[in-house]
Design a protein around this motif. Sequence first.
Motif, PDB file in Angstrom:
ATOM      1  N   LYS A   5       0.785  -1.294   0.000  1.00 35.16           N
ATOM      2  CA  LYS A   5      -0.020  -0.009  -0.162  1.00 35.16           C
ATOM      3  C   LYS A   5       0.800   1.195   0.193  1.00 35.16           C
ATOM      4  CE  LYS A   5      -3.916  -1.890   2.288  1.00 35.16           C
ATOM      5  NZ  LYS A   5      -4.716  -2.005   3.699  1.00 35.16           N
ATOM      6  N   VAL A   6       2.173   1.186   0.421  1.00 41.27           N
ATOM      7  CA  VAL A   6       3.018   2.222   0.672  1.00 41.27           C
ATOM      8  C   VAL A   6       4.064   2.404  -0.142  1.00 41.27           C
ATOM      9  CG1 VAL A   6       2.238   2.877   3.230  1.00 41.27           C
ATOM     10  CG2 VAL A   6       4.104   1.556   2.639  1.00 41.27           C
ATOM     11  N   PHE A   7       4.137   1.168  -1.143  1.00 41.06           N
ATOM     12  CA  PHE A   7       4.876   1.035  -2.365  1.00 41.06           C
ATOM     13  C   PHE A   7       6.359   0.806  -1.744  1.00 41.06           C
ATOM     14  CE2 PHE A   7       1.857   4.441  -3.478  1.00 41.06           C
ATOM     15  CZ  PHE A   7       1.363   3.868  -4.744  1.00 41.06           C
ATOM     16  N   LEU A   8       6.386   0.022  -0.658  1.00 39.05           N
ATOM     17  CA  LEU A   8       7.766  -0.395  -0.227  1.00 39.05           C
ATOM     18  C   LEU A   8       8.143  -1.622  -1.111  1.00 39.05           C
ATOM     19  CD1 LEU A   8       7.546  -0.282   3.629  1.00 39.05           C
ATOM     20  CD2 LEU A   8       8.723   1.258   2.018  1.00 39.05           C
ATOM     21  N   ASP A   9       6.908  -2.382  -1.550  1.00 37.20           N
ATOM     22  CA  ASP A   9       7.540  -3.502  -2.548  1.00 37.20           C
ATOM     23  C   ASP A   9       6.497  -3.382  -3.652  1.00 37.20           C
ATOM     24  OD1 ASP A   9       8.920  -5.299  -0.691  1.00 37.20           O
ATOM     25  OD2 ASP A   9       7.299  -5.554   0.510  1.00 37.20           O
ATOM     26  N   GLU A  10       7.156  -3.560  -4.720  1.00 39.29           N
ATOM     27  CA  GLU A  10       6.411  -3.417  -6.028  1.00 39.29           C
ATOM     28  C   GLU A  10       6.670  -4.710  -6.754  1.00 39.29           C
ATOM     29  OE1 GLU A  10       5.830   1.065  -7.363  1.00 39.29           O
ATOM     30  OE2 GLU A  10       7.930   0.541  -7.170  1.00 39.29           O
ATOM     31  N   PRO A  11       6.086  -5.895  -6.416  1.00 35.56           N
ATOM     32  CA  PRO A  11       6.258  -7.238  -7.059  1.00 35.56           C
ATOM     33  C   PRO A  11       5.666  -7.275  -8.536  1.00 35.56           C
ATOM     34  CG  PRO A  11       4.539  -7.326  -5.664  1.00 35.56           C
ATOM     35  CD  PRO A  11       5.054  -5.843  -5.575  1.00 35.56           C
ATOM     36  N   SER A  12       6.616  -8.037  -9.500  1.00 36.35           N
ATOM     37  CA  SER A  12       6.057  -8.176 -10.821  1.00 36.35           C
ATOM     38  C   SER A  12       4.788  -9.096 -10.898  1.00 36.35           C
ATOM     39  CB  SER A  12       6.974  -8.641 -11.824  1.00 36.35           C
ATOM     40  OG  SER A  12       7.511  -9.708 -11.117  1.00 36.35           O
ATOM     41  N   GLN A  13       4.646  -9.986  -9.810  1.00 35.96           N
ATOM     42  CA  GLN A  13       3.670 -11.104  -9.470  1.00 35.96           C
ATOM     43  C   GLN A  13       3.649 -11.443  -8.083  1.00 35.96           C
ATOM     44  OE1 GLN A  13       4.271 -15.025 -11.282  1.00 35.96           O
ATOM     45  NE2 GLN A  13       6.519 -14.291 -11.850  1.00 35.96           N
ATOM     46  N   LEU A  14       2.385 -11.769  -7.851  1.00 36.00           N
ATOM     47  CA  LEU A  14       2.199 -12.146  -6.271  1.00 36.00           C
ATOM     48  C   LEU A  14       1.782 -13.672  -6.625  1.00 36.00           C
ATOM     49  CD1 LEU A  14       0.080  -9.748  -4.074  1.00 36.00           C
ATOM     50  CD2 LEU A  14       2.496 -10.194  -4.096  1.00 36.00           C
ATOM     51  N   ILE A  15       2.457 -14.686  -5.773  1.00 35.01           N
ATOM     52  CA  ILE A  15       2.334 -15.965  -6.040  1.00 35.01           C
ATOM     53  C   ILE A  15       1.471 -16.595  -4.673  1.00 35.01           C
ATOM     54  CG2 ILE A  15       3.313 -18.326  -6.193  1.00 35.01           C
ATOM     55  CD1 ILE A  15       5.867 -16.634  -7.484  1.00 35.01           C
ATOM     56  N   ASP A  16       0.397 -16.866  -4.519  1.00 34.42           N
ATOM     57  CA  ASP A  16      -0.456 -17.201  -3.508  1.00 34.42           C
ATOM     58  C   ASP A  16      -0.136 -18.583  -3.230  1.00 34.42           C
ATOM     59  OD1 ASP A  16      -2.346 -17.714  -1.533  1.00 34.42           O
ATOM     60  OD2 ASP A  16      -4.202 -16.915  -2.757  1.00 34.42           O
ATOM     61  N   ILE A  17       0.376 -18.898  -1.740  1.00 31.10           N
ATOM     62  CA  ILE A  17       0.534 -20.067  -1.301  1.00 31.10           C
ATOM     63  C   ILE A  17      -0.235 -20.637  -0.396  1.00 31.10           C
ATOM     64  CG2 ILE A  17       3.032 -19.877  -2.085  1.00 31.10           C
ATOM     65  CD1 ILE A  17       3.760 -19.513   1.057  1.00 31.10           C
ATOM     66  N   SER A  18      -1.200 -19.907  -0.143  1.00 27.82           N
ATOM     67  CA  SER A  18      -2.173 -19.889   1.230  1.00 27.82           C
ATOM     68  C   SER A  18      -2.985 -21.259   1.266  1.00 27.82           C
ATOM     69  CB  SER A  18      -3.089 -18.821   1.373  1.00 27.82           C
ATOM     70  OG  SER A  18      -3.834 -18.625   0.192  1.00 27.82           O
ATOM     71  N   ARG A  19      -3.077 -22.051  -0.083  1.00 27.33           N
ATOM     72  CA  ARG A  19      -3.866 -23.216  -0.154  1.00 27.33           C
ATOM     73  C   ARG A  19      -2.975 -24.249  -0.311  1.00 27.33           C
ATOM     74  NH1 ARG A  19      -6.349 -19.030  -2.345  1.00 27.33           N
ATOM     75  NH2 ARG A  19      -8.602 -18.836  -2.172  1.00 27.33           N
ATOM     76  N   LEU A  20      -1.777 -24.357   0.127  1.00 22.72           N
ATOM     77  CA  LEU A  20      -0.739 -25.335   0.172  1.00 22.72           C
ATOM     78  C   LEU A  20      -0.819 -26.358   1.442  1.00 22.72           C
ATOM     79  CD1 LEU A  20       2.295 -24.083  -1.639  1.00 22.72           C
ATOM     80  CD2 LEU A  20       0.304 -25.128  -2.786  1.00 22.72           C
ATOM     81  N   GLU A  21      -0.338 -27.480   1.312  1.00 18.53           N
ATOM     82  CA  GLU A  21      -0.713 -28.350   2.244  1.00 18.53           C
ATOM     83  C   GLU A  21       0.662 -28.161   3.478  1.00 18.53           C
ATOM     84  OE1 GLU A  21      -2.958 -30.447   3.268  1.00 18.53           O
ATOM     85  OE2 GLU A  21      -4.168 -29.703   1.504  1.00 18.53           O
ATOM     86  N   MET A  22       0.220 -26.945   4.296  1.00 22.26           N
ATOM     87  CA  MET A  22       1.551 -26.756   5.058  1.00 22.26           C
ATOM     88  C   MET A  22       0.710 -26.045   6.446  1.00 22.26           C
ATOM     89  SD  MET A  22       4.783 -25.322   2.975  1.00 22.26           S
ATOM     90  CE  MET A  22       3.813 -23.759   2.134  1.00 22.26           C
ATOM     91  N   LYS A  23      -0.430 -26.982   6.693  1.00 17.20           N
ATOM     92  CA  LYS A  23      -1.333 -26.367   7.888  1.00 17.20           C
ATOM     93  C   LYS A  23      -1.456 -27.334   9.225  1.00 17.20           C
ATOM     94  CE  LYS A  23      -4.011 -23.533   4.487  1.00 17.20           C
ATOM     95  NZ  LYS A  23      -5.262 -23.200   3.995  1.00 17.20           N
ATOM     96  N   ARG A  24      -0.419 -28.246   9.165  1.00 20.30           N
ATOM     97  CA  ARG A  24      -0.585 -29.367  10.134  1.00 20.30           C
ATOM     98  C   ARG A  24       0.276 -29.029  11.144  1.00 20.30           C
ATOM     99  NH1 ARG A  24      -0.772 -34.684   6.587  1.00 20.30           N
ATOM    100  NH2 ARG A  24      -2.801 -34.473   5.551  1.00 20.30           N
ATOM    101  N   ILE A  25       0.102 -29.354  12.603  1.00 16.83           N
ATOM    102  CA  ILE A  25       0.896 -29.302  13.764  1.00 16.83           C
ATOM    103  C   ILE A  25       0.937 -30.894  14.261  1.00 16.83           C
ATOM    104  CG2 ILE A  25       1.305 -28.454  15.938  1.00 16.83           C
ATOM    105  CD1 ILE A  25      -0.551 -26.120  15.425  1.00 16.83           C
ATOM    106  N   GLU A  26       2.168 -31.277  14.102  1.00 17.27           N
ATOM    107  CA  GLU A  26       2.253 -32.864  14.189  1.00 17.27           C
ATOM    108  C   GLU A  26       3.320 -33.102  15.339  1.00 17.27           C
ATOM    109  OE1 GLU A  26       1.210 -34.831  10.055  1.00 17.27           O
ATOM    110  OE2 GLU A  26       2.891 -33.780  10.317  1.00 17.27           O
ATOM    111  N   GLN A  27       3.255 -34.314  16.020  1.00 18.23           N
ATOM    112  CA  GLN A  27       4.164 -34.717  16.996  1.00 18.23           C
ATOM    113  C   GLN A  27       5.342 -35.147  16.140  1.00 18.23           C
ATOM    114  OE1 GLN A  27       4.683 -34.795  20.403  1.00 18.23           O
ATOM    115  NE2 GLN A  27       2.684 -33.938  20.914  1.00 18.23           N
TER     116      GLN A  27
END
Length: 332
Positions: free
Chosen positions: A39-61
């Motif tokens: 929002k304040v132009f600190l980063d100006e990426p050419s593309q945003l790669i969304d990883i939010s749906r990848l399988e890295m949401k587990r907490i395991e022993q």
Amino acid sequence: MNNFTYIRAASVKDAVQRTTNDNNAMLIAGGTNLVDRLKVFLDEPSQLIDISRLEMKRIEQTPEGGLSIGALVSNTALADHPDVRRDYPILARAILAGASQQIRNMATVGGNLLQRTRCPYYYDTAFACNKRQPGSGCPAATGINRSHAILGASDQCVAVQPSDMCVPLAALDAIVVVEGLKGKRQIPFTDFHRLPENTPQRDTNLEAGEVITSVILPPVPFAKSGVYLKLRDRASYAFALISVAAAVDLANEQIQDVRLAMGGVAHKPWRATEAEKFLIGKPANAATFQQAAEIALEGAKPLTHNSFKVELAKRAIRRALAVSTKGGGVGE
């Protein structure tokens, strides 16, 4: 914002490949820090790669008795997990002290590790900043620097790392697991973040294209006595002036083992290893804690407006250690 392409990564390998092929691409998951920077132009990426749906949401022993925490686990899920609350309450307390409920619901473990400083000179593009443009200068060094570093700073940068979660992770000897073109590797948490030295633009030791996939917590039985003490200007959502994560293993009033780390004092979570060495084998009393605090702040170099942080940090260390020896608690 500048125009950019939005892409959902199909896998970790896909995300690694895309960020390796395009140096201006950036990963996004919860976006609680990145969107602010866009929002304040600190980063100006050419593309945003969304990883939010990848399988890295587990907490395991883990087989060793610790925990493996996926990089996309939300802060809320981590703080509420029964294994974390039982075995690593110091981590749960730090997370709950760290942000509003809404932010905790969106923020991820990996994103928390990668959040950038909240130095106002970094965020205001009207000012020079070596983190934004190396070689341009550090106005905070001679400007309004009340919230800035007292340990490990350089003439290139005096910013502090803002995370609450990262302080107990440093104290607990966590390990960051990352994946890149060369495969997977593990980075000890205390080696993950960097001091500014002559490269203040680099916050971490991640190599180009590497993606955080998980954080491993080793078994630390006495972590149950852990204390997270956060001192800030207001009790509501605010970054720490000083924070301390402490856990003491006590037997017959003698310290058998100890973990001690600080936040709000340096460009990275600050592990007080020399103070830890001093404490082992010593009696758990006020004099011992005072000496440990002096050792922890021995190399402090306060700036014009933050000399109060030195004494504040010493008092916070003394209190956190004392509370931990009594079984732990919130500490705030």
